[in-house]
Design a protein around this motif. Structure first.
Motif, short mmCIF file in Angstrom:
data_model
loop_
_atom_site.label_atom_id
_atom_site.label_comp_id
_atom_site.label_asym_id
_atom_site.label_seq_id
_atom_site.Cartn_x
_atom_site.Cartn_y
_atom_site.Cartn_z
N PRO A 326 43.70 -65.11 56.18
CA PRO A 326 43.95 -64.56 54.83
C PRO A 326 43.81 -65.66 53.78
N VAL A 327 43.26 -65.31 52.63
CA VAL A 327 43.08 -66.31 51.59
C VAL A 327 44.41 -66.52 50.85
N PRO A 328 44.68 -67.75 50.43
CA PRO A 328 45.92 -68.02 49.69
C PRO A 328 45.80 -67.54 48.24
N ALA A 329 46.94 -67.52 47.55
CA ALA A 329 46.94 -67.18 46.12
C ALA A 329 46.08 -68.18 45.36
N HIS A 330 45.34 -67.70 44.37
CA HIS A 330 44.45 -68.58 43.62
C HIS A 330 44.27 -68.04 42.21
N ASP A 331 43.89 -68.94 41.31
CA ASP A 331 43.61 -68.56 39.93
C ASP A 331 42.15 -68.18 39.74
N TRP A 332 41.27 -68.88 40.47
CA TRP A 332 39.83 -68.65 40.36
C TRP A 332 39.24 -68.64 41.76
N HIS A 333 38.14 -67.89 41.91
CA HIS A 333 37.37 -67.98 43.14
C HIS A 333 35.94 -68.33 42.79
N CYS A 334 35.22 -68.90 43.76
CA CYS A 334 33.84 -69.31 43.52
C CYS A 334 33.10 -69.40 44.85
N PRO A 335 32.07 -68.58 45.08
CA PRO A 335 31.26 -68.77 46.28
C PRO A 335 30.57 -70.14 46.25
N PHE A 336 30.33 -70.71 47.41
CA PHE A 336 29.72 -72.04 47.47
C PHE A 336 28.45 -72.13 46.63
N GLY A 337 27.60 -71.09 46.71
CA GLY A 337 26.32 -71.14 46.01
C GLY A 337 26.43 -71.10 44.50
N SER A 338 27.62 -70.82 43.97
CA SER A 338 27.82 -70.79 42.52
C SER A 338 28.29 -72.13 41.97
#
Length: 536
Positions: A326-338
């Motif tokens: 499961p992913v932790p809480a985060h403010d932003w996400h970003c795929p590697f390719g971005s």
């Protein structure tokens, strides 16, 4: 007088509907003979006829199935041919012989139905029978010179087999009939990119986007051309269109990490970098992570287990998880390719300096014991990529970027050279029949992940590889690499270059025509020969 009460209309309809449902369940379960028995008494409407045609095809009654498919197709000449649904159904049950026999029988009965040439061609391509597919598609184009779908399919296939000039000529021919075909402009642009004719390619990309401005696939191919041409300022934002392909963006768009300025401050911001694409891509994009850390971000990396220890060793990364957690809480996400787009307006457009990945020092010492003794030049060798079964495009690329171990036999003639195997996967099986005169040290049975491979590479003098993740790993570690590259090279290596902006220690030896590995191997052999007056 007593007797059975006649079935009313409602009861008759209910019984018929239930019989149709049973027949459909049999079809879905691959019970084609049972479906045929159930449905044959009901064949007086289109739905029942479609079920029966599929059941006949699946149970080996191809001639009768073909007659029914032809009749159904005749009633709907502009719709998708019903043989398409038959093929889709039978593919789920691996009834390959039945599919082909039925398609060919249907084509014999209606040899002018262009839809069948497309379907048989696609079927043959799906199963690697490229030459047969080309024959079928050529016949379709002969009968219907302006057939848009058939012509595009043939052109793309010709390009994949190294006949780029034929493919370009065919697409230009189609554009004379269909100048408003976005698909044809886009395919021609792609093939021109392969041939390194960037200005022409970008012209046709622009035309395709005028005709279909919201098509993410056209935008994505446009991005690949821009990046291959070295036009990163335009290419990276355009590459973001891949996230509009259904299923690609798995988290809310409003929380996608925005493009940063040089003075952007990320202090305390929790950023989740999401696993994307292949191992080589992620190894390359890891170079951008230190720039986020320097700006104060709390970075979590989601990466495959294979590279998890290497990613965890990047200074300042707070957490590394595999994609199954499961992913932790985060403010932003970003795929590697971005990440290149995020940093494209900063001084970090190329990312961290080399090396930005580091092997485990203890493992480096351990793997030294597996190496051939000094003196001698230790050269790691990779000749094949990962094919990713089930992904047709990946398999096509793998066929072009991989060679056979036997083709590397000339390297064994270089004096003072130790060849060390770094190959894993299906291509490693070729070591069963190793070329005569070649000695190949093989430590890979004890390798668990890329952290072990990194430690091995640190004990080598040089890596020689086709375009695989090992090139990125060795380059990111700061080790010298010679990459044996296919003619229609990946965008990241650009065109007309023998070096790389991404890895200063990388030298590229590229095919001068599709599939021509002999010249590449000969040049690599010359590069490995001991220094002499004519080979400084």
């Amino acid at each position: 007088m007593s007797g059975t009460k006649p079935m009313g209309t409602d009861e008759h309809d209910a019984a018929r509907t239930e019989r149709l449902r049973k027949a459909m369940r049999c079809l879905e379960g691959g019970q084609f003979a049972q479906a045929r028995v159930l449905i044959e008494p009901l064949c007086d409407d289109r739905r029942a006829d479609v079920i029966l045609a599929h059941a006949l095809a699946g149970s080996g009654r191809s001639t009768r199935a073909a007659r029914m498919l032809c009749r159904l197709a005749h009633d709907n000449p502009t719709a998708r041919h019903p043989a398409q649904d038959m093929m889709t159904l039978l593919l789920r049950h691996s009834r390959l012989e039945e599919i082909e026999v039925t398609l060919r029988a249907t084509l014999r009965q209606t040899p002018d139905d262009i839809r069948l040439y497309d379907q048989l061609g696609e079927f043959l391509l799906l199963h690697g029978r490229t030459d047969e597919a080309i024959e079928v598609l050529i016949e379709g184009c002969r009968r219907h010179p302006s057939a848009l779908r058939t012509g595009n399919l043939l052109a793309v296939t010709q390009n994949e087999t190294g006949e780029a000039q034929k493919a370009q000529a065919l697409l230009r021919h189609l554009l004379s009939y269909h100048p408003q075909s976005a698909m044809t402009h886009a395919n021609l642009a792609h093939i021109l990119t392969v041939d390194n004719r960037m200005d022409e390619a970008l012209h046709h990309h622009a035309r395709a986007l005028e005709l279909r401005p919201d098509d993410p696939h056209i935008h994505l191919n446009h991005a690949m051309t821009l990046l291959k041409a070295g036009r990163h300022a335009q290419g990276w934002p355009e590459y973001e269109w891949r996230l509009r392909i259904p299923g690609r963006l798995k988290y809310p768009a409003e929380r996608l990490l925005p493009t940063l300025r040089q003075d952007s401050d990320l202090s305390g911001q929790r950023i989740l970098i999401l696993s994307e694409a292949g191992l080589g891509d992620m190894l390359m994009y890891l170079r951008f992570v230190p720039a986020l850390v320097r700006r104060g971000a709390r970075v979590t990396l989601q990466v495959p287990r294979e590279i998890l220890p290497l990613a965890a060793r990047i200074y300042g990364v707070e957490r590394v998880i595999d994609p199954l957690r499961p992913v932790p809480a985060h403010d932003w996400h970003c795929p590697f390719g971005s990440l290149p787009r995020v940093l494209g307006q900063t001084s970090d457009i190329i990312g961290a300096p080399i090396p930005y990945l580091h092997a485990d020092p203890h493992k480096v010492l351990v793997w030294e014991d597996y190496m051939p003794p000094r003196p001698g030049l230790r050269v790691g060798l990779v000749w094949g990529g990962a094919s990713r079964p089930g992904v047709a495009q990946a398999q096509a690329i793998d066929r072009k970027r991989s060679m056979n171990l036997a083709q590397l036999a000339p390297l064994a003639t270089v004096p003072g050279l130790y060849l060390i195997n770094l190959q894993r996967g299906q291509h490693a099986r070729q070591m069963i029949d190793i070329p005569e005169g070649m000695q190949l040290y093989d430590p890979m049975d004890d390798v668990r992940d890329m952290d072990d491979t990194a430690a091995i590479i640190m004990n080598l003098d040089l890596v020689v590889s086709v375009d695989t993740s090992i090139v990125h790993l060795a380059g990111a570690l700061g080790r010298p690499v010679i990459m044996m590259d296919r003619y229609d090279n990946c965008w990241r290596w650009q065109s007309g270059r023998s070096d790389s902006q991404w890895y200063p220690g990388l030298r590229i030896v590229r095919q001068d025509r599709p599939g021509a590995w002999d010249g590449v191997v000969a040049r690599v052999r010359d590069m490995l020969l001991p220094a002499r007056p004519d080979n400084p």
